[in-house]
Design an enzyme around this catalytic site. Structure first.
Site, short mmCIF file in Angstrom:
data_model
loop_
_atom_site.label_atom_id
_atom_site.label_comp_id
_atom_site.label_asym_id
_atom_site.label_seq_id
_atom_site.Cartn_x
_atom_site.Cartn_y
_atom_site.Cartn_z
N ARG A 1 0.87 -1.18 0.00
CA ARG A 1 0.00 0.00 0.00
C ARG A 1 0.90 1.23 0.00
O ARG A 1 1.92 1.27 0.71
CB ARG A 1 -0.89 0.02 1.25
N GLU B 1 -2.40 8.09 -3.91
CA GLU B 1 -3.13 7.49 -5.01
C GLU B 1 -4.53 8.12 -5.15
O GLU B 1 -5.18 8.32 -4.12
CB GLU B 1 -3.29 5.99 -4.70
N HIS C 1 -1.11 0.32 -10.10
CA HIS C 1 -1.86 -0.56 -9.18
C HIS C 1 -2.46 -1.75 -9.94
O HIS C 1 -3.67 -2.03 -9.86
CB HIS C 1 -2.94 0.22 -8.43
C1 GLV Z 1 -5.12 -4.70 -4.30
O1 GLV Z 1 -4.36 -3.85 -3.97
C2 GLV Z 1 -5.88 -5.49 -3.36
O2 GLV Z 1 -5.87 -5.21 -2.16
O3 GLV Z 1 -6.56 -6.42 -3.82
#
Ligand code: GLV
Length: 326
Positions: free
Chosen positions: A239, A268, A292
């Site tokens: 993250r 983000e 991402h």
């Molecule tokens: C992506 O970042 C997820 O948490 O699935």
């Protein structure tokens, strides 16, 4: 008939599963993120919400949906976008899609970033496309072999372990830091459990695999970056806010670390937290950025869609799902 609201188009299989199970499914059809204001008005009256990690699901949204709301099925492994305490207070089940498929995809993407950064693939690709290649040059794009390098894994959940499996096949040495020790893992991978500071100073490549929690926000900041080797590579597929982006940019500009590959961003969807700053991630050749997409494979997206749907069916039919996080 119970009603499900899906906040954004996802792989079709899950939608079909919900429809075939007899639910009335409303799909917000545009590939855009609904604003908080729009979400507040759109969620009213639904028994289930199928949400994405880009939807901030707080108490206000839960209350706007109404007391009939029984389940929030998050189409993601992470669920830091949902106020879990608020859901618990309202007896709303929250589920996620922590699937082996998603973990494999993220581990593969992590490894792709490690290899791409160490072998300077993206820089070399840009150079070649730009027509700058005029014949073999023994000094062109010298990178690093990862065989024999030390990989420091921060967080040893499913994804961390899957990255370790790949690292071991590539003859890397493995260190890890986690709140829990795993002696079986240590034996299988000749891995060592270290304090964070030790791991940072001994690793050639540091890869993050922790959830975003108050205790992991800015886990990597100025002090930690200072401990890293000058040529160390930092990888973040966890993250964004786990890494202090401003401190990392500074470390990169000052050549305190060797490179950074990331799939997630502190602010983000903005790539840079301070866009007017003269320091920018995108200006650095030793930075690789993906949008991402670590879990973005057809197989994984289908599996996520199926599980997100099944989680709703289970919750609405009173079955306790193993995917429940509340
Ligand atoms: C992506 O970042 C997820 O948490 O699935």
């Amino acid at each position: 008939m119970q009603k499900v609201f899906v906040t954004r188009p996802i792989s079709r299989v899950g939608i079909d599963i919900l429809k075939n199970a007899g639910y009335k499914v409303t799909l917000q059809p545009k590939p855009i993120n609904l604003s908080q204001k729009e979400l507040l008005t759109r969620v009213k009256g639904y028994d289930a919400l199928l949400t994405l990690l880009t939807n901030k699901i707080d108490a206000a949204i839960m209350d706007a949906a109404g007391p009939q709301l029984k389940v929030i099925s998050n189409y993601a492994v992470g669920f830091d976008n949902i106020d879990i305490e608020a859901a618990k207070k309202r007896n709303i089940i929250v589920t996620n899609t922590a699937l082996p498929e998603i973990n494999e995809s993220v581990a593969e993407h992590t490894f792709a970033l490690i290899l791409a950064l160490a072998h300077r693939l993206v820089e070399a690709d840009r150079f070649t496309r730009a027509g700058k290649y005029h014949g073999w040059d023994p000094q062109l794009f010298l990178g690093r072999d990862i065989a024999g390098l030390t990989l420091g894994l921060i967080g040893l959940g499913n994804i961390g372990k899957m990255v370790a499996r790949r690292a071991s096949a590539f003859a890397m040495n493995i260190l890890y830091h986690d709140v829990r020790r795993d002696e079986e893992f240590e034996k299988s991978f000749s891995a060592r459990h270290l304090f964070l500071e030790q791991l940072l100073s001994q690793s050639d490549i540091v890869s993050l695999h922790v959830p975003l929690l108050p205790s992991t926000r800015h886990l990597i900041s100025t002090k930690q970056l200072r401990l890293m080797k000058k040529d160390a590579l930092l990888i973040n597929t966890a993250r964004g806010p786990v890494v202090d982006e401003t401190a990392t940019l500074k470390a990169l500009y000052q050549k305190k670390i060797g490179g950074f590959a990331l799939d997630v961003y502190e602010c983000e969807p903005a790539i840079d937290c301070n866009p007017r700053d003269r320091y920018e991630l995108r200006k650095l050749s030793n930075v690789i950025m993906t949008p991402h997409t670590a879990s973005a494979t057809v197989r994984t997206r289908d599996a996520m869609s199926r599980l997100a749907a099944q989680n709703i069916i289970d919750a609405l039919s009173g079955k306790k799902s193993t995917a429940s996080v509340t």
